[in-house]
Design an enzyme around this catalytic site. Structure first.
Site, short mmCIF file in Angstrom:
data_model
loop_
_atom_site.label_atom_id
_atom_site.label_comp_id
_atom_site.label_asym_id
_atom_site.label_seq_id
_atom_site.Cartn_x
_atom_site.Cartn_y
_atom_site.Cartn_z
CG ASP A 112 -0.20 0.01 2.53
OD1 ASP A 112 0.46 1.02 2.84
OD2 ASP A 112 -0.26 -1.00 3.27
CG HIS A 150 8.06 -8.14 0.10
ND1 HIS A 150 7.55 -8.81 1.19
CD2 HIS A 150 9.36 -8.53 0.01
CE1 HIS A 150 8.50 -9.56 1.73
NE2 HIS A 150 9.60 -9.39 1.03
CB SER A 288 5.29 42.68 15.12
OG SER A 288 4.00 42.76 15.69
CG LEU A 324 7.22 46.32 11.60
CD1 LEU A 324 7.98 46.59 10.30
CD2 LEU A 324 5.83 46.95 11.54
CG PHE A 355 5.30 37.11 7.15
CD1 PHE A 355 4.08 36.54 6.86
CD2 PHE A 355 5.95 36.75 8.32
CE1 PHE A 355 3.48 35.65 7.74
CE2 PHE A 355 5.37 35.86 9.20
CZ PHE A 355 4.12 35.31 8.91
NE ARG A 373 0.74 35.23 10.50
CZ ARG A 373 0.26 36.34 9.91
NH1 ARG A 373 -0.70 36.24 8.98
NH2 ARG A 373 0.73 37.52 10.24
CE LYS A 390 -2.04 45.88 12.00
NZ LYS A 390 -2.31 44.99 10.83
N GLY A 401 -1.89 40.06 12.94
CA GLY A 401 -1.10 38.91 12.51
C GLY A 401 -0.71 38.02 13.67
CD GLU A 405 2.54 35.20 13.46
OE1 GLU A 405 2.99 35.58 12.37
OE2 GLU A 405 2.99 35.57 14.57
#
Length: 478
Positions: A112, A150, A288, A324, A355, A373, A390, A401, A405
């Site tokens: 298999d 086999h 970041s 960042l 990224f 990710r 940010k 972001g 994550e």
């Protein structure tokens, strides 16, 4: 977990980490997926011969009898393989767990495709060898080689199944014998679902034993402890139990350590523990920052650089997307420590996944980042979350972001460790974890006080380094 299985986990994990591990899968490894065993596979063959399959113990001879009676025509035997194994079934949990590990060598007597399917599902490249001619070719950028000694279900006419096939194997498949002999010398195997009744493997093991005598490499083999079946008499059960014990004792000649389990789920538990411990050495750092208050950019960057150095010094592999503002500092500290340790194998210590930024279409960029990710976060066992802010039109907001994550890490069973003291998204995640830890099944409850402690404000970020180190050491030991 039984003592001998725990010792196996520790020993085999070391071989996995040293890239010296190999796996041998027998028919018993495929039965839980819904495939038949040899007896069921050859039932149609026995029926054509007017034989009762339940009374047959030599199934290789049975296949040979049918070929003899058919004028050496293998069509029915080949069709039996196709009918039994040509169905589309899904790999078992054991196949999936093995594929998650960095094991580059798989051997099997099965026809298999369960193990190669599992390897591909993990995004890896499998190099399949089911004929001698294929041994001379190497698939580019392969992650694992699957030796199907086999044959393969897609080529049933070439399968090793009759007595004649076995008798000629040393001549027709001598290259497989030499390759497996070499692997048994240089790698540590675990045998799963294998009965050790195969004459080809017995011949190979004997060659290795005669050559190396008392210096054979140690291997492991799982067996389910013989249990009394409903139709068995006490005498039959006693005979089977004694025979199993004698077979296990005989395996010591080949330095194969038998691991007896009461239920097959114990094999899965052992493999899960190996995967967990292997992944625990890789830590995914999500971080970041566009603003650095109240500490200032210099102190934040210094902290991240020291953190990277500390993680590498503690033998962690660092996985990061170079967040960042702070990601490069983490990378710099990690790389410096790699070179200080005189170990220049950077890939063994760092998994860097910057990224991609220059995708104009916002929808396409978000989709690419999502796939990105999902591609590398599951390779870790621990996820550390720091800062997470940010600028949006000069307004400071939490980093969405990092939130994503965190969700992906939770879905994949990583141990979640948000450092709330660093503020912003990390604080938001720490509060969520502290308020409802039951929502995150992979989070060990005894870590909760430590996460609470790491959420308290600090004047100097360096105060966090030792508590983070202690926490990570605690997680890895568990």
């Amino acid at each position: 977990m039984k003592k001998d299985i725990k010792l196996f986990v520790d020993a085999f994990l070391k071989e996995v980490q040293a890239q010296n591990a190999a796996v041998f899968l027998g028919a018993g490894a495929s039965v839980p997926a819904g495939f038949v065993d040899w007896k069921e596979l050859l039932t149609p063959v026995a029926q054509e011969l007017s034989l009762d399959i339940e009374l047959e113990s030599d199934l290789v001879a049975l296949a040979q009898f049918h070929v003899n009676s058919s004028g050496m025509n293998r069509h029915v035997v080949s069709q039996a393989i196709l009918d039994a194994l040509g169905r589309n079934v899904h790999p078992t949990e054991n196949h999936k767990l093995l594929a998650k590990l960095p094991i580059s060598t798989f051997w099997t007597t099965n026809y298999d495709s369960l193990i190669e399917t599992s390897i591909r599902d993990e995004g890896k490249i499998a190099d399949i060898k089911h004929s001698v001619k294929q041994l001379a070719n190497t698939r580019s950028k392969r992650d694992a080689v699957v030796y199907k000694m086999h044959g393969d279900v897609e080529h049933p006419q070439d399968a090793i199944i009759t007595k004649d096939d076995y008798e000629k194997y040393y001549r027709t498949h001598g290259a497989f014998i030499n390759t497996l002999s070499g692997d048994l010398v240089s790698k540590t195997f675990v045998f799963i679902g294998f009965s050790f009744s195969d004459p080809n493997l017995d011949y190979i093991l004997s060659r290795v034993r005669v050559t190396f005598e008392n210096h054979q490499r140690r291997h492991f083999a799982f067996f389910r402890k013989r249990q009394k079946m409903a139709e068995e008499s006490e005498a039959e059960f006693k005979h089977a139990s004694v025979r199993q014990n004698l077979m296990i004792e005989d395996l010591k000649r080949f330095n194969i350590k038998a691991l007896l389990v009461d239920d097959y789920s114990e094999i899965t538990q052992a493999l899960e523990e190996i995967v967990r411990q292997y992944r625990a050495n890789t830590i995914f750092v999500s971080s970041s920052a566009s603003v650095f208050e109240p500490w200032g950019e210099k102190e934040v960057v210094t902290f991240m650089r020291q953190l990277g150095s500390m993680l590498i010094d503690d033998s962690f592999r660092v996985a990061t997307g170079l967040g960042l503002g702070v990601g490069n500092a983490l990378f710099t500290g990690s790389l410096e420590q790699v070179y200080r340790s005189l170990d220049k194998h950077i890939d063994e210590h760092l998994l860097i996944r910057p990224f991609p930024q220059f995708v104009d279409d916002d929808h396409e960029r978000q989709k690419l980042w999502e796939d990105y990710r999902r591609g590398f976060i599951p390779s870790a066992g621990i996820a550390l979350f720091l800062f997470g802010n940010k600028l949006d039109n000069e307004r400071v907001i939490n980093a969405d972001g990092m939130l994503r994550e965190f969700e992906i890490a939770a879905e994949n069973g990583l141990v979640l460790l948000p450092v709330g003291a660093t503020g912003y998204t990390a604080k938001l995640l720490a509060d969520r974890l502290i308020s409802d830890p039951s929502a995150f099944p992979s989070f060990p409850r005894d870590l909760l006080p430590k996460v609470v402690e790491l959420s308290k404000p600090v004047k100097d970020l360096r105060e966090l380094l030792q508590p983070i180190k202690d926490l990570l050491t605690f997680v890895r030991k568990k």
